[in-house]
Design an enzyme around this catalytic site. Sequence first.
Site, PDB file in Angstrom:
ATOM      1  N   ARG A  54       0.837  -1.213   0.000  1.00 18.42           N
ATOM      2  CA  ARG A  54       0.000   0.000   0.000  1.00 18.42           C
ATOM      3  C   ARG A  54       0.866   1.255   0.000  1.00 18.42           C
ATOM      4  O   ARG A  54       0.577   2.227  -0.708  1.00 18.42           O
ATOM      5  CB  ARG A  54      -0.913  -0.001   1.220  1.00 18.42           C
ATOM      6  CG  ARG A  54      -1.666   1.323   1.401  1.00 18.42           C
ATOM      7  CD  ARG A  54      -2.480   1.329   2.675  1.00 18.42           C
ATOM      8  NE  ARG A  54      -2.992   2.655   2.947  1.00 18.42           N
ATOM      9  CZ  ARG A  54      -2.410   3.553   3.727  1.00 18.42           C
ATOM     10  NH1 ARG A  54      -1.253   3.262   4.318  1.00 18.42           N
ATOM     11  NH2 ARG A  54      -2.946   4.737   3.923  1.00 18.42           N
ATOM     12  N   HIS A  65     -24.246 -19.831  14.544  1.00 13.71           N
ATOM     13  CA  HIS A  65     -23.930 -21.252  14.725  1.00 13.71           C
ATOM     14  C   HIS A  65     -25.009 -22.175  14.162  1.00 13.71           C
ATOM     15  O   HIS A  65     -24.816 -23.397  14.106  1.00 13.71           O
ATOM     16  CB  HIS A  65     -23.702 -21.565  16.206  1.00 13.71           C
ATOM     17  CG  HIS A  65     -22.561 -22.505  16.444  1.00 13.71           C
ATOM     18  ND1 HIS A  65     -22.265 -23.553  15.607  1.00 13.71           N
ATOM     19  CD2 HIS A  65     -21.634 -22.565  17.433  1.00 13.71           C
ATOM     20  CE1 HIS A  65     -21.223 -24.211  16.052  1.00 13.71           C
ATOM     21  NE2 HIS A  65     -20.801 -23.628  17.167  1.00 13.71           N
ATOM     22  N   ASP A  88     -20.212 -23.604  11.328  1.00 16.37           N
ATOM     23  CA  ASP A  88     -19.564 -24.250  12.462  1.00 16.37           C
ATOM     24  C   ASP A  88     -18.139 -23.724  12.605  1.00 16.37           C
ATOM     25  O   ASP A  88     -17.641 -22.961  11.760  1.00 16.37           O
ATOM     26  CB  ASP A  88     -19.579 -25.772  12.331  1.00 16.37           C
ATOM     27  CG  ASP A  88     -18.947 -26.255  11.037  1.00 16.37           C
ATOM     28  OD1 ASP A  88     -17.977 -25.629  10.566  1.00 16.37           O
ATOM     29  OD2 ASP A  88     -19.421 -27.266  10.482  1.00 16.37           O
TER      30      ASP A  88
END
Length: 520
Positions: A329, A490, A494
């Site tokens: 950058r 959830h 997972d």
Amino acid sequence: MAKDFILPDIGEGIVECEVVEWLVKEGDSVCEDQPICDVMTDKALVQIPAVHDGVITKLYHQKGEIAKVHAPLFAMDVAGEAADVETQEHNSAPQNNNTGEQLEDFILPDIGEGIVECEIVDWLVAEGDEIEEDQAVCDVMTDKALVQIPAKYTGTVQKLYYQKGEIAKVHSPLFQMTIAGSAPKQNIDVNQAVVKAQTNAAEQAAPVKVNQTVKVVNTKAVASPAVRRKARELDVDLTQVPGSGKNGRIYKQDIEEFIKGEVPNSIDTSPLNSNVANTQSKTQSSGVRVEPIKGIKAAMAKQMVASVSTIPHFTFCDEIDLTDLIALRASMKEQYKAQGVKLTMMPFFVKALSLAMKEFPVLNSKVNEDCSELTYFDDHNIGIAVDSKIGLLVPNIKSCQSKNIVDVANELTRLTESAREGRVPPEDLKGGTISISNIGAIGGTIATPIINKPEVAIVALGKLQHLPRFDENGHVVSKAIMQVSWSGDHRVIDGGTIARFNNLWKSYLENPSAMMMAMS
């Protein structure tokens, strides 16, 4: 001019009620928030207050009759409107004959999907000001954004229907203006003279009425719901407040006088006990200030409660070595700055996230309410949380999968600037599929971000730190390290999925050349 009071919704599923008792009669003068009648639904006894000052002209139902919700309950002459009508009639002939002027109410239009009301943040004009078509007239706050309302015509502002801080209803008059030129000076002076004369007359009459009114302390605290709400906001015990209304009924001005200690000598203080002075003193010196939660903050509160109460969150944290990306950058920053591109680190995070979601589309999905269907989105609409002057806003960059880093940087600059001013267009706030929260811009390393429902994941970026790490030869070197914190739904994601997804995203950021190759 008589105006009907329409019986509002007074409870979920309530369509009618019985008029139990009228607390006023035709011809009575009433004040805003003064109780007009008691009505009985199939659930509770409800008191209906006045919404304006004025005089009751007609009661549409007798005691014991059934009144319908959304139908007229009573009619009243609203204070001030009669004078306005007389003034308009007084000036209508010269205006129509000489200047062709036309008075028109500006109706507050739809300003966002589902928006029914807004708060007046600031008036940008005053009564009597000349305005141009499309000139900004006021700023209003919805529960989504700060919106500027422009004028539809060129003309002169005659009346502002709301004060700063009041709530305006969509499809209701916001202000009144004269179209096609400003009113002649002499007519304006006449209007002002009429209003001033009425005001002086009212002011002269008011002290006599106050001196004749005996305020009574009523231990039952007779007051309308609006007055009780004001008392709660100011932490005032209504049983200690003298009421100036019938049977000791308490109005808003009674609370204000009680707090200021401006209690007239004509008060009947016999029901007061010995600790009134202590209570009043505590009210004045408690140092408590109550503010309503509204606008963006209220919307955010509801959204966050809905998210944490319906989504099982889990958090995954990791660290990313940004040493190489920072160097890349730095080598490109000045080149793109000359082209008007503000190249920060965020466009790289956004683009790397989009590239990783191509391999893990479940991160760009939405689950329905009963968790029986999962919808996958083709477009990567990545939201960026912005700490604006009106609260937290999350505008999103649309279709990041089809944009390069420069495109993302330009969009990010536009959205960030508009968000910090609180003027994000509604379309930029809709349709987000995943979000990034840059907590490190303020401070902090890890967090447990709350998912922006109905999205399924959000990541919080910690502050950049230069920390000692071992290189491949076992030597201690300084590395630019950022902690990242993921929250996932959830029900859909997972731990293994979020870990593998994060590893891919991390590999693009730690090896910028790999990210460039994936973009080709």
